[in-house]
Design an enzyme around this catalytic site. Structure first.
Site, short mmCIF file in Angstrom:
data_model
loop_
_atom_site.label_atom_id
_atom_site.label_comp_id
_atom_site.label_asym_id
_atom_site.label_seq_id
_atom_site.Cartn_x
_atom_site.Cartn_y
_atom_site.Cartn_z
NE ARG A 183 -3.41 -2.66 0.03
CZ ARG A 183 -2.94 -3.70 -0.64
NH1 ARG A 183 -1.85 -3.58 -1.39
NH2 ARG A 183 -3.54 -4.86 -0.60
CB SER A 269 -8.96 -0.77 4.72
OG SER A 269 -9.67 -1.92 4.33
CD GLU A 406 -5.38 1.14 2.64
OE1 GLU A 406 -5.88 0.95 1.53
OE2 GLU A 406 -5.33 0.26 3.52
#
Length: 414
Positions: A183, A269, A406
């Site tokens: 990520r 998320s 995130e």
């Protein structure tokens, strides 16, 4: 151009104050020109795609927001049975004596990601099917190095066209130059500029469709998806069926944008799954989910116990940095295996349940999935941030592990 435009209307969390100036690029030329104008005048600037991975401050943005709305998908060419070469691209099995067939596409940054996935599935191209339902734009995908249900963007990404801050024309950057990790990428870690387009290599199932009558996706690599499909890990399933199952799984967690689902008013998320040393993983209860990682994941070790210096990787790098350029570390300990943990499990085991909200707050943990923070109606960015800080503090107090957000944070800190 719009003045004082409320950014809450352009983010999936529906928070964010006004942008002093909002401009929209619908062509690649527009995008370059608008960015160049902002840079020439020395303005603060922000590129905005789908707004699905962004927490924008209530104060808004005192500068120019460039909304990337460029559209276009181009097939650059096919490779496979007629090229006479071996099957070396890794995108699928060899059929008969020919090479594994692939198709290369170029996509402008403003294309909606899930629309692109639907486009590929409709044509029988595989490689994106498990990435169905991820909100946002194509330009944001390599920044975040998106992934889900056993598929990762880096498996198909070839290159991007990137407009560096201050430049007047984009340059090509290969996937190897992007420093892709879990990520993350060099684009997320500080390289300033705008993704103009992206190129991908997908598996072209034309040959096997002629034999089998259907387009099969990549081998299923995620247990939950395999269970939903009633197949074994490693089995290949028609791409349309994979997409359908992934969308159903994501919807069950509130992870598909739906005006009728308040749990989807989120940034997906909110925390990444932490990556820790095997030593730290052993301190967790035996039922804690964990996945051992290859050595190449070492650049994404999550700080533990409140500081980067506490991670074994950072200690080793600091030791290396202390040595002179001509010295070699001969006493460095062998690298410790790295383990990825489940952020959702850590959150739940720290005492935070689905639907949890701080007293009087309009922000809440999703009622379907503890990894998502939601706006239950009229929440401010600060209320989202307060909830995120509380979740972080509970997990750190319980397990000594720091969860990292995130989404991209603009004008706000956790």
């Amino acid at each position: 151009m719009a003045r004082d435009f409320p950014l809450s209307e352009l983010t999936t969390l529906r928070v964010g104050g006004p942008a002093r100036k909002l401009v929209t690029a619908t062509t690649q030329r527009d995008l370059v020109d608008l960015a160049t104008e902002a840079w020439t005048h020395g303005e603060h600037w922000l590129a905005l795609g789908g707004g699905s991975n962004l927490l924008m401050a209530d104060e808004g943005f005192d500068g120019t927001v460039i909304r990337v709305a460029t559209k276009g998908i181009e097939v650059l060419g096919h490779r496979g049975d007629d090229d006479g070469g071996p099957a070396t691209d890794g995108h699928g099995p060899v059929l008969g004596d020919g090479a594994a067939a692939s198709v290369r596409i170029r996509v402008l940054a403003g294309e909606n990601w899930d629309d692109l996935v639907a486009w590929t599935v409709e044509r029988g191209y595989s490689g994106f099917e498990a990435l169905s339902g991820i909100p946002g734009s194509v330009g944001a995908a390599p920044v975040q190095n998106i992934g889900a249900y056993g598929q990762e963007l880096e498996a198909t990404l070839v290159a991007i066209d990137f407009l560096d801050e201050g430049a007047d024309a984009p340059r090509r950057m290969t996937a190897d130059e992007l420093g892709l990790g879990y990520r993350t990428s060099v684009l997320k870690r500080g390289l300033r500029g705008i993704v103009v387009s992206a190129e991908f290599d997908l598996h072209d199932t034309s040959a096997e469709r002629a034999v089998l009558g259907e387009a099969l996706g990549q081998p299923i690599a995620y247990a939950q998806l395999a269970d939903a499909l009633h197949v074994n890990l490693g089995d290949r399933v028609p791409v349309a069926r994979v997409r359908e199952s992934v969308l159903a799984l994501r919807a069950s967690k509130g992870m598909v944008l739906d005006p009728d689902d308040p749990d989807s008013v989120s940034a997906g998320s909110f925390f990444t799954n932490p990556i820790v040393s095997e030593r730290v993983a052993r301190t967790l209860p035996g039922d804690a989910p964990r996945w051992y990682l290859a050595e190449e994941a070492a650049d994404v070790v999550t700080p533990l116990h409140g500081g980067v210096d506490d991670s074994p990787l950072e200690q080793f790098l600091a030791h290396q940095a202390e040595l002179g350029a001509d010295e070699t570390a001969t006493d460095a300990p062998p690298a410790e295996p790295l383990v990825k943990l489940s952020a959702a499990w850590l959150i739940e085991r720290s005492g935070i349940r689905r639907g949890f909200a701080l007293p009087g707050s309009r922000a809440a943990v999703s009622s379907k999935h503890t990894l998502a923070l939601t706006n239950r109606g009229g929440a401010s960015a600060e209320e989202i941030a307060q909830l995120a800080r509380f979740v972080q503090s509970r997990v750190q107090a319980e397990f000594g592990i720091v969860l990292h957000p995130e989404p991209v944070l603009v004008g706000i800190e956790l």
